[in-house]
Motif scaffolding. Structure first.
Motif, PDB file in Angstrom:
ATOM      1  N   THR B  24       0.755  -1.074   0.147  1.00  0.00           N
ATOM      2  CA  THR B  24      -0.272   0.025   0.222  1.00  0.00           C
ATOM      3  C   THR B  24       0.812   1.301   0.025  1.00  0.00           C
ATOM      4  O   THR B  24       2.030   1.491   0.445  1.00  0.00           O
ATOM      5  CB  THR B  24      -0.645   0.362   1.170  1.00  0.00           C
ATOM      6  OG1 THR B  24       0.053   0.539   2.239  1.00  0.00           O
ATOM      7  CG2 THR B  24      -1.612  -1.233   1.322  1.00  0.00           C
ATOM      8  N   ASP B  43      -4.772   0.472   9.892  1.00  0.00           N
ATOM      9  CA  ASP B  43      -4.470  -0.436   8.537  1.00  0.00           C
ATOM     10  C   ASP B  43      -6.027  -0.630   7.878  1.00  0.00           C
ATOM     11  O   ASP B  43      -5.566  -1.524   6.803  1.00  0.00           O
ATOM     12  CB  ASP B  43      -3.683  -1.202   8.634  1.00  0.00           C
ATOM     13  CG  ASP B  43      -3.127  -1.813   7.608  1.00  0.00           C
ATOM     14  OD1 ASP B  43      -2.342  -0.120   6.814  1.00  0.00           O
ATOM     15  OD2 ASP B  43      -2.614  -3.137   7.432  1.00  0.00           O
ATOM     16  N   ARG B  44      -7.545  -0.183   7.947  1.00  0.00           N
ATOM     17  CA  ARG B  44      -7.995  -0.997   7.659  1.00  0.00           C
ATOM     18  C   ARG B  44      -9.217   0.254   7.337  1.00  0.00           C
ATOM     19  O   ARG B  44     -10.408  -0.090   7.273  1.00  0.00           O
ATOM     20  CB  ARG B  44      -8.734  -1.634   8.654  1.00  0.00           C
ATOM     21  CG  ARG B  44      -8.030  -3.190   9.303  1.00  0.00           C
ATOM     22  CD  ARG B  44      -7.682  -4.009   7.943  1.00  0.00           C
ATOM     23  NE  ARG B  44      -9.168  -4.617   7.466  1.00  0.00           N
ATOM     24  CZ  ARG B  44      -9.205  -5.916   7.905  1.00  0.00           C
ATOM     25  NH1 ARG B  44      -8.433  -6.209   8.804  1.00  0.00           N
ATOM     26  NH2 ARG B  44     -10.406  -6.793   7.534  1.00  0.00           N
ATOM     27  N   GLY B  45      -9.084   1.557   7.470  1.00  0.00           N
ATOM     28  CA  GLY B  45      -9.509   2.944   6.537  1.00  0.00           C
ATOM     29  C   GLY B  45     -10.385   3.495   7.873  1.00  0.00           C
ATOM     30  O   GLY B  45     -11.472   4.196   7.884  1.00  0.00           O
ATOM     31  N   GLN B  46     -10.098   2.996   9.506  1.00  0.00           N
ATOM     32  CA  GLN B  46     -11.613   3.582   9.869  1.00  0.00           C
ATOM     33  C   GLN B  46     -10.716   4.499  11.265  1.00  0.00           C
ATOM     34  O   GLN B  46     -11.602   5.282  11.697  1.00  0.00           O
ATOM     35  CB  GLN B  46     -11.669   2.445  11.322  1.00  0.00           C
ATOM     36  CG  GLN B  46     -12.339   1.039   9.777  1.00  0.00           C
ATOM     37  CD  GLN B  46     -12.552   0.160  10.748  1.00  0.00           C
ATOM     38  OE1 GLN B  46     -12.389   0.233  12.548  1.00  0.00           O
ATOM     39  NE2 GLN B  46     -13.346  -1.041   9.928  1.00  0.00           N
ATOM     40  N   CYS B  47      -9.949   4.778  11.277  1.00  0.00           N
ATOM     41  CA  CYS B  47      -9.306   5.278  12.298  1.00  0.00           C
ATOM     42  C   CYS B  47      -8.575   7.810  11.512  1.00  0.00           C
ATOM     43  O   CYS B  47      -7.887   8.418  11.925  1.00  0.00           O
ATOM     44  CB  CYS B  47      -7.916   5.119  13.085  1.00  0.00           C
ATOM     45  SG  CYS B  47      -6.131   5.261  12.232  1.00  0.00           S
ATOM     46  N   GLY B  48      -7.938   6.775  10.175  1.00  0.00           N
ATOM     47  CA  GLY B  48      -7.341   7.622   9.511  1.00  0.00           C
ATOM     48  C   GLY B  48      -6.082   8.759   9.729  1.00  0.00           C
ATOM     49  O   GLY B  48      -4.846   9.978   9.411  1.00  0.00           O
ATOM     50  N   THR B  51      -3.398   9.556   7.415  1.00  0.00           N
ATOM     51  CA  THR B  51      -4.042  10.104   6.004  1.00  0.00           C
ATOM     52  C   THR B  51      -2.738  11.270   4.743  1.00  0.00           C
ATOM     53  O   THR B  51      -2.274  11.622   5.823  1.00  0.00           O
ATOM     54  CB  THR B  51      -5.284  11.230   6.449  1.00  0.00           C
ATOM     55  OG1 THR B  51      -6.411  10.737   6.857  1.00  0.00           O
ATOM     56  CG2 THR B  51      -5.432  12.146   5.432  1.00  0.00           C
ATOM     57  N   ILE B  59      -7.275  11.281   1.606  1.00  0.00           N
ATOM     58  CA  ILE B  59      -7.403  10.000   1.117  1.00  0.00           C
ATOM     59  C   ILE B  59      -6.652   9.335   3.117  1.00  0.00           C
ATOM     60  O   ILE B  59      -5.711   9.253   3.518  1.00  0.00           O
ATOM     61  CB  ILE B  59      -7.398   9.184   0.132  1.00  0.00           C
ATOM     62  CG1 ILE B  59      -5.741   8.745  -0.523  1.00  0.00           C
ATOM     63  CG2 ILE B  59      -7.607   9.552  -1.343  1.00  0.00           C
ATOM     64  CD1 ILE B  59      -5.320   7.329  -1.285  1.00  0.00           C
ATOM     65  N   ASN B  60      -7.324   7.905   2.854  1.00  0.00           N
ATOM     66  CA  ASN B  60      -6.885   6.508   3.558  1.00  0.00           C
ATOM     67  C   ASN B  60      -5.391   5.897   2.725  1.00  0.00           C
ATOM     68  O   ASN B  60      -5.222   5.136   2.115  1.00  0.00           O
ATOM     69  CB  ASN B  60      -7.588   5.602   4.290  1.00  0.00           C
ATOM     70  CG  ASN B  60      -8.742   6.472   4.929  1.00  0.00           C
ATOM     71  OD1 ASN B  60      -9.965   6.863   4.606  1.00  0.00           O
ATOM     72  ND2 ASN B  60      -8.206   6.916   6.080  1.00  0.00           N
ATOM     73  N   CYS B  62      -3.774   3.260   3.863  1.00  0.00           N
ATOM     74  CA  CYS B  62      -3.598   2.347   3.766  1.00  0.00           C
ATOM     75  C   CYS B  62      -4.575   1.351   3.388  1.00  0.00           C
ATOM     76  O   CYS B  62      -4.545   0.605   2.887  1.00  0.00           O
ATOM     77  CB  CYS B  62      -3.940   2.388   5.282  1.00  0.00           C
ATOM     78  SG  CYS B  62      -5.733   2.297   6.078  1.00  0.00           S
ATOM     79  N   LEU B  63      -5.560   2.212   2.569  1.00  0.00           N
ATOM     80  CA  LEU B  63      -6.593   1.524   1.543  1.00  0.00           C
ATOM     81  C   LEU B  63      -5.792   1.838   0.234  1.00  0.00           C
ATOM     82  O   LEU B  63      -6.708   1.327  -0.547  1.00  0.00           O
ATOM     83  CB  LEU B  63      -7.868   2.022   1.401  1.00  0.00           C
ATOM     84  CG  LEU B  63      -8.369   1.007   3.138  1.00  0.00           C
ATOM     85  CD1 LEU B  63      -9.688   1.669   3.236  1.00  0.00           C
ATOM     86  CD2 LEU B  63      -8.228   0.117   3.326  1.00  0.00           C
ATOM     87  N   LEU B  65      -4.033   1.451  -3.082  1.00  0.00           N
ATOM     88  CA  LEU B  65      -2.474   0.033  -3.731  1.00  0.00           C
ATOM     89  C   LEU B  65      -1.785   0.751  -4.493  1.00  0.00           C
ATOM     90  O   LEU B  65      -1.694   1.746  -5.240  1.00  0.00           O
ATOM     91  CB  LEU B  65      -2.991  -0.674  -4.813  1.00  0.00           C
ATOM     92  CG  LEU B  65      -2.762  -2.166  -4.795  1.00  0.00           C
ATOM     93  CD1 LEU B  65      -1.931  -2.974  -3.115  1.00  0.00           C
ATOM     94  CD2 LEU B  65      -3.592  -2.837  -5.732  1.00  0.00           C
ATOM     95  N   GLY B 134     -13.189  11.633   9.869  1.00  0.00           N
ATOM     96  CA  GLY B 134     -12.501  10.176   9.679  1.00  0.00           C
ATOM     97  C   GLY B 134     -11.399  10.587  10.873  1.00  0.00           C
ATOM     98  O   GLY B 134     -10.795   9.201  10.267  1.00  0.00           O
ATOM     99  N   ASN B 135     -11.152  11.298  11.240  1.00  0.00           N
ATOM    100  CA  ASN B 135      -9.722  11.208  12.056  1.00  0.00           C
ATOM    101  C   ASN B 135      -9.921  11.226  14.021  1.00  0.00           C
ATOM    102  O   ASN B 135      -9.892  11.945  13.812  1.00  0.00           O
ATOM    103  CB  ASN B 135      -9.129  12.226  12.046  1.00  0.00           C
ATOM    104  CG  ASN B 135      -8.577  13.046  10.435  1.00  0.00           C
ATOM    105  OD1 ASN B 135      -9.066  12.931   9.335  1.00  0.00           O
ATOM    106  ND2 ASN B 135      -7.411  11.791  10.125  1.00  0.00           N
TER     107      ASN B 135
END
Lengths: 349, 165
Positions: B24, B43-48, B51, B59-60, B62-63, B65, B134-135
């Motif tokens: 990633t 590492d899953r787009g939940q914590c920000g 960014t 964008i995140n 971690c998600l 590629l 998102g953060n």
């Protein structure tokens, strides 16, 4: 994450050829797919990156009043497109009530339709899930299921489709444009997702290799612009999936409903169009009694799939609130908290 | 299949050979390029925490590629200050106590820079809070974060007006 091959085709024809290969998956932005692959839930052997394909990133406002949204159009770009949001305010509101700003900057139109359920048992590879592993059983049945389906579920699967975007799109008769190895075709969004029945692993009507190229809104969808809202109940104010949501779009004449569009989200494995409730509203005065009656009709076939009977009455109230807000008129600017029940808005009726 | 990509990172173009298609942008920055300012939280787009700005948009990472972002222009926390001169958002986070432990802060700052560029929140604290949702901040520095975003935005608008005059 499993290892995979990566292809970035330059043309749509190359893409659908690659996408039809065994165990291939299309990659748009990956906001859901990367997550699923990291958890071992999705294990594609080939990723076909559609991010550079020509023509998929366009928002076209059609002369007849409709719109055509390319599959790679990002959620934020669509929601903040001023002319699109004016024509289809409930769609913009639903988009802005979903995920976070970072995710909306990446997540795509086609990807939103194809996002997978958020059922925790689907995501947990140690749990039994008929959707992930056909025939394995369903640990959601009898498990933690207060957020699961109340409509259209089966003994094999009680999951829900989590999309916000798809709810007003379904209410407004959106059409999905597809391209596959056999050529192009179109499917109504209402018919695009499949209810679980005995084959919960089959989630959409897509054939192997078929790619979403665009979503189209018909001209008639714009006729509701003055009275179109989306309401979403979440377990926190922002950045959460819906417990229950509803889109309501009305046409009014002298306080009487001449046309209505209603769809619900997070109640079934597909965005749920409430056609009987729409029909019941037509010709009625736009008032609290008529909205409550429409809500009763919309949920008349609902039943709990677990510890979620509360979602049935909650869904009725969300339908009433969405209809009441729609009747009050689409605001000139979306509230600071889109689709929230805590935006401080006072609904009509 | 070639795993060679080119990225512009904090203004410098780099040719990068990837040894694995699974990398990633987050892992590329942290593990291959020693740019560890961008944090890996969930590492899953939940914590920000991860960014970054890609072609000017938050964008995140971690998600994202790395392979699919060949040619992209990337801005990370390491690239926002000009020498010893802090970016207005960095300065505002210090002035407004917008952090405590600091782990989420690079992501908060990159998200705030993205938010100000988007120009949708205006001076409404509720819209800023919504746009920053998102953060996640485990220390709960949200009040200071909101104040910092609003202060930085005012400062940057003032600078833009002076520059225009």
């Amino acid at each position: 994450m499993n290892r995979f091959d990566y292809a970035r085709p330059a043309t749509l024809a190359e893409a659908v050829t690659a996408g039809a290969l065994p165990n291939a998956a299309y990659l748009a932005s990956g906001t859901n797919l990367m997550d699923l692959m990291k958890g071992g839930v999705a294990r594609p052997s080939l990723l076909v990156d559609i991010g550079r394909l020509p023509g998929l990133d366009r928002i076209e406002l059609l002369e007849d009043g409709g719109a055509r949204i390319g599959a790679m159009v990002r959620n934020a770009d669509l929601a903040y497109h001023p002319a699109f949001a004016r024509r289809f305010p409930a769609v913009a509101e639903a988009l802005l009530s979903g995920a976070s700003a970072q995710l909306r900057n990446a997540a795509t139109t086609g990807g939103n339709l194809l996002q997978r359920t958020r059922c925790a048992y689907f995501y947990d590879t140690a749990s039994a899930c008929n959707k992930r592993d056909p025939g394995a059983g369903c640990d959601a049945v009898g498990g933690e299921n207060r957020l699961h389906a109340i409509l259209g579920f089966s003994a094999q699967c009680i999951a829900t489709h989590p999309s916000d975007f798809c709810v007003p799109l379904t209410a407004l008769d959106a059409v999905v444009e597809l391209l596959g190895p056999q050529g192009p075709r179109e499917v109504k969004l209402e018919d695009f997702h499949l209810l679980p029945g005995s084959t919960p692993e089959r989630e959409t009507v897509l054939e192997p290799g078929e790619l979403i190229t665009a979503v189209r809104l018909p001209a008639a969808a714009a006729d509701f612009a003055a009275h179109a809202r989306y309401v979403k109940i979440r377990e926190r104010t922002s950045y959460a999936f819906a417990v229950v949501s509803a889109a309501a779009c009305l046409r009014l004449q002298g306080g009487v409903v001449t046309q209505a569009r209603i769809a619900l989200g997070s109640v079934a494995l597909k965005p749920w169009r409430a056609r009987a409730a729409e029909a019941a509203l037509c010709g009625q005065r736009a008032d609290a009694a008529a909205f409550r009656q429409a809500a009763e009709t919309a949920l008349q076939d609902a039943s709990p799939s677990g510890d979620n009977a509360f979602k049935i009455e909650l869904a009725r109230r969300v339908v009433v609130r969405a209809l009441s807000l729609a009747a009050s008129g689409t605001p000139a600017r979306l509230p600071a908290l889109p689709a929230s029940a805590f935006s401080g808005e006072v609904a009509h009726a | 299949m070639s795993l060679a990509i080119t990225l512009t990172i904090n203004g410098a173009q780099q040719a990068i050979a990837l040894d694995d298609p699974r990398i990633t942008l987050l892992d590329l920055l942290r593990e291959r390029l020693d740019l560890t300012g961008t944090k890996k939280g969930c590492d899953r787009g939940q914590c920000g925490a991860c960014t970054i700005l890609v072609d000017g948009r938050r964008i995140n990472s971690c998600l994202a590629l790395a392979l699919s972002h060949d040619g992209a222009d990337i801005l990370t926390i390491e690239g926002v200050a000009q020498g010893d001169r802090l970016h207005p958002v960095q300065a505002a986070f210090i002035a407004q106590d917008g952090f405590q432990c600091g782990f989420c802060t690079p992501g908060q700052i990159m998200s705030a820079i993205g938010l100000i560029r988007e120009g949708q929140a205006g001076d409404d604290p509720e819209r800023v809070r919504e746009a920053m949702s998102g953060n996640i901040c485990r220390c709960g520095a949200y009040i200071g974060i909101t104040e910092a975003v609003l202060e930085a935005q005012r400062a940057m608008m003032g600078t833009a007006e002076r520059d225009a005059a």
